[in-house]
Design an enzyme around this catalytic site. Structure first.
Site, mmCIF file in Angstrom:
data_model
loop_
_atom_site.group_PDB
_atom_site.id
_atom_site.type_symbol
_atom_site.label_atom_id
_atom_site.label_comp_id
_atom_site.label_asym_id
_atom_site.label_seq_id
_atom_site.Cartn_x
_atom_site.Cartn_y
_atom_site.Cartn_z
ATOM 1 N N HIS A 181 -8.353 0.277 -3.690
ATOM 2 C CA HIS A 181 -9.391 -0.006 -2.468
ATOM 3 C C HIS A 181 -10.036 1.429 -2.119
ATOM 4 O O HIS A 181 -9.556 2.402 -1.447
ATOM 5 C CB HIS A 181 -8.359 -0.376 -1.202
ATOM 6 C CG HIS A 181 -8.965 -0.565 -0.041
ATOM 7 N ND1 HIS A 181 -8.385 -0.549 1.254
ATOM 8 C CD2 HIS A 181 -10.296 -0.589 0.556
ATOM 9 C CE1 HIS A 181 -9.516 -0.632 2.230
ATOM 10 N NE2 HIS A 181 -10.617 -0.825 1.736
ATOM 11 N N HIS A 213 -1.213 -1.296 -4.143
ATOM 12 C CA HIS A 213 -2.616 -0.977 -3.386
ATOM 13 C C HIS A 213 -2.676 0.364 -3.281
ATOM 14 O O HIS A 213 -1.926 0.976 -2.667
ATOM 15 C CB HIS A 213 -2.439 -1.812 -1.938
ATOM 16 C CG HIS A 213 -3.795 -1.876 -1.330
ATOM 17 N ND1 HIS A 213 -4.823 -2.563 -1.432
ATOM 18 C CD2 HIS A 213 -4.370 -0.808 -0.413
ATOM 19 C CE1 HIS A 213 -5.873 -2.355 -0.515
ATOM 20 N NE2 HIS A 213 -5.399 -1.383 -0.037
ATOM 21 N N ASP A 219 -5.910 -6.729 4.925
ATOM 22 C CA ASP A 219 -5.149 -5.204 4.863
ATOM 23 C C ASP A 219 -5.509 -4.509 6.340
ATOM 24 O O ASP A 219 -6.585 -4.491 6.878
ATOM 25 C CB ASP A 219 -6.329 -4.449 3.802
ATOM 26 C CG ASP A 219 -5.753 -2.969 3.542
ATOM 27 O OD1 ASP A 219 -4.628 -2.905 4.160
ATOM 28 O OD2 ASP A 219 -6.467 -2.457 2.963
ATOM 29 N N MET A 251 -12.319 3.839 -0.078
ATOM 30 C CA MET A 251 -12.894 3.771 1.218
ATOM 31 C C MET A 251 -13.984 5.489 1.269
ATOM 32 O O MET A 251 -13.248 6.445 1.678
ATOM 33 C CB MET A 251 -11.883 4.036 2.393
ATOM 34 C CG MET A 251 -11.231 2.547 2.658
ATOM 35 S SD MET A 251 -9.726 2.688 3.390
ATOM 36 C CE MET A 251 -8.656 2.788 1.946
ATOM 37 N N MET A 286 -9.591 7.676 -0.274
ATOM 38 C CA MET A 286 -10.157 8.026 0.973
ATOM 39 C C MET A 286 -10.786 9.211 0.696
ATOM 40 O O MET A 286 -10.407 10.259 0.175
ATOM 41 C CB MET A 286 -9.333 8.087 2.205
ATOM 42 C CG MET A 286 -8.698 6.654 2.332
ATOM 43 S SD MET A 286 -7.437 7.013 3.711
ATOM 44 C CE MET A 286 -6.987 5.152 3.916
ATOM 45 N N ASP A 303 -5.031 3.141 -1.814
ATOM 46 C CA ASP A 303 -6.076 3.754 -0.935
ATOM 47 C C ASP A 303 -6.967 4.926 -1.119
ATOM 48 O O ASP A 303 -6.213 6.118 -1.159
ATOM 49 C CB ASP A 303 -5.454 3.767 0.517
ATOM 50 C CG ASP A 303 -5.196 2.440 0.853
ATOM 51 O OD1 ASP A 303 -5.856 1.331 1.207
ATOM 52 O OD2 ASP A 303 -4.035 2.194 1.358
ATOM 53 N N GLY A 349 -8.615 3.932 7.512
ATOM 54 C CA GLY A 349 -8.407 5.069 7.298
ATOM 55 C C GLY A 349 -6.911 5.480 7.473
ATOM 56 O O GLY A 349 -6.593 6.281 6.873
ATOM 57 N N PHE A 350 -6.357 4.769 8.141
ATOM 58 C CA PHE A 350 -4.669 5.058 8.446
ATOM 59 C C PHE A 350 -3.789 3.642 8.292
ATOM 60 O O PHE A 350 -4.324 2.721 8.821
ATOM 61 C CB PHE A 350 -4.615 5.830 9.717
ATOM 62 C CG PHE A 350 -5.531 7.160 9.954
ATOM 63 C CD1 PHE A 350 -4.884 8.061 9.264
ATOM 64 C CD2 PHE A 350 -6.598 7.114 10.477
ATOM 65 C CE1 PHE A 350 -5.503 9.402 9.401
ATOM 66 C CE2 PHE A 350 -7.199 7.969 10.419
ATOM 67 C CZ PHE A 350 -6.740 9.338 10.050
ATOM 68 N N MET A 384 -11.064 -6.416 6.201
ATOM 69 C CA MET A 384 -10.115 -5.415 7.039
ATOM 70 C C MET A 384 -9.670 -5.915 8.319
ATOM 71 O O MET A 384 -10.248 -6.551 8.962
ATOM 72 C CB MET A 384 -10.704 -4.242 7.148
ATOM 73 C CG MET A 384 -11.123 -3.177 6.013
ATOM 74 S SD MET A 384 -9.656 -2.756 4.969
ATOM 75 C CE MET A 384 -8.770 -1.883 6.121
ATOM 76 N N SER A 432 0.955 -1.108 -0.177
ATOM 77 C CA SER A 432 0.022 -0.054 0.004
ATOM 78 C C SER A 432 0.911 1.338 -0.152
ATOM 79 O O SER A 432 1.828 1.254 0.833
ATOM 80 C CB SER A 432 -0.909 0.117 1.297
ATOM 81 O OG SER A 432 -1.363 1.288 1.432
HETATM 82 C C1 DX5 Z 1 -5.798 1.525 5.756
HETATM 83 C C2 DX5 Z 1 -5.659 1.029 4.463
HETATM 84 C C3 DX5 Z 1 -4.443 0.158 4.393
HETATM 85 C C4 DX5 Z 1 -3.127 0.753 5.058
HETATM 86 C C5 DX5 Z 1 -2.485 -0.192 5.438
HETATM 87 O O1 DX5 Z 1 -7.205 2.094 5.839
HETATM 88 O O2 DX5 Z 1 -6.680 0.406 3.696
HETATM 89 O O3 DX5 Z 1 -4.405 -0.185 2.997
HETATM 90 O O4 DX5 Z 1 -2.442 1.502 3.979
HETATM 91 O O5 DX5 Z 1 -1.306 -0.108 6.285
HETATM 92 P P1 DX5 Z 1 -0.453 -0.775 7.073
HETATM 93 O O6 DX5 Z 1 -0.068 -1.884 6.456
HETATM 94 O O7 DX5 Z 1 0.582 0.273 7.754
HETATM 95 O O8 DX5 Z 1 -1.438 -1.219 8.362
HETATM 96 ZN ZN ZN Z 2 -6.251 -0.502 1.814
#
Ligand code: DX5
Ligand code: ZN
Length: 228
Positions: free
Chosen positions: A71, A38, A180, A73, A42, A40, A147-148, A142, A15
């Protein structure tokens, strides 16, 4: 179309959420040995964070040596998701909690030549979905609240992964299970053992000294423990 994943084998999807956005080209080069990147997406509504839109995805698709796994969100997936397929993502994963007609959306996305994933937040049960899961190429479970990056892996998700894998195998479906959140050398074997076969890792890869080495270490650990 570049397939983002197939159901046999173990796949590592770094990611870029925790990559250096000012140096995004070089950050993509670092992970060229992975299976997909990947990305993300948001919207600051579905999750309290804001990242990219379809324009940026299109540029990443152009620059990346490997397929893009988007992905989403974002709220109102029914309306927003098609633009990410049109941007060239090899797979588009939307959240069940953000879609009002998930099956129709999956079919619409497939017609745009992308693979389709259905994502569930940690507290969303998988059981009610087992009858419709064949509409998707991938189920994203998940393992943190979305979110982070950099959050701790939720161990309590392991039985959910196991139940989903069992149901998919019993129904003879070809659906990948992606995990993830908090995936690292410490947690990937348990995910693989439970039945996941697509592994997203953000901070584990981007905080490593050598991203390529981390990717192969994760791949090896996953392959050693895969049930799938
Ligand atoms: C979180 C994201 C993830 C995130 C994973 O909401 O969907 O893809 O980047 O990060 P790590 O691997 O650091 O948990
Ligand atoms: Zn993700």
């Amino acid at each position: 179309m570049n397939a983002a994943y197939s159901t046999d084998g173990q796949y590592i999807h770094p990611s870029i959420l925790n990559a250096d956005f000012m140096e995004i080209g070089g950050e993509l080069d670092k992970i060229a040995s992975a299976d997909s990147v990947h990305v993300d997406i948001m919207d600051n509504h579905f999750v309290p964070n804001l990242t990219f839109g379809p324009g940026m995805v299109e540029q990443i698709v152009e620059r990346s040596a490997i397929p893009v796994d988007a992905h989403l969100m974002i709220e109102d997936a029914d309306r927003e998701a098609p633009a990410f397929a049109e941007a060239g993502a090899a797979s588009v994963t939307f959240h069940l909690e953000a879609a009002s007609a998930p099956i129709k959306l999956a079919r619409d996305l497939r017609r745009k030549n992308t693979e389709v994933g259905l994502a569930l937040r940690p507290a969303t049960a998988v059981e009610p979905l087992l009858d419709v899961i064949g509409e998707f190429d991938l189920l994203l479970l998940m393992t943190v609240e979305p979110g982070f990056g950099g959050q701790s892996f939720l161990e309590s998700m392991l039985p959910k992964i196991r139940r989903a894998r069992r149901a998919i195998s019993e129904a003879n479906l070809e659906v990948s299970i992606q995990v993830d959140g908090g995936v690292s050398r410490e947690t990937i074997e348990r995910c693989a053992e439970a039945g996941a076969n697509v592994f997203v890792a953000g901070s584990a890869i981007y905080r490593a000294q050598d991203a390529a080495e981390e990717i192969s270490a994760l791949r090896e650990l996953a392959r050693g423990h895969g049930t799938h």
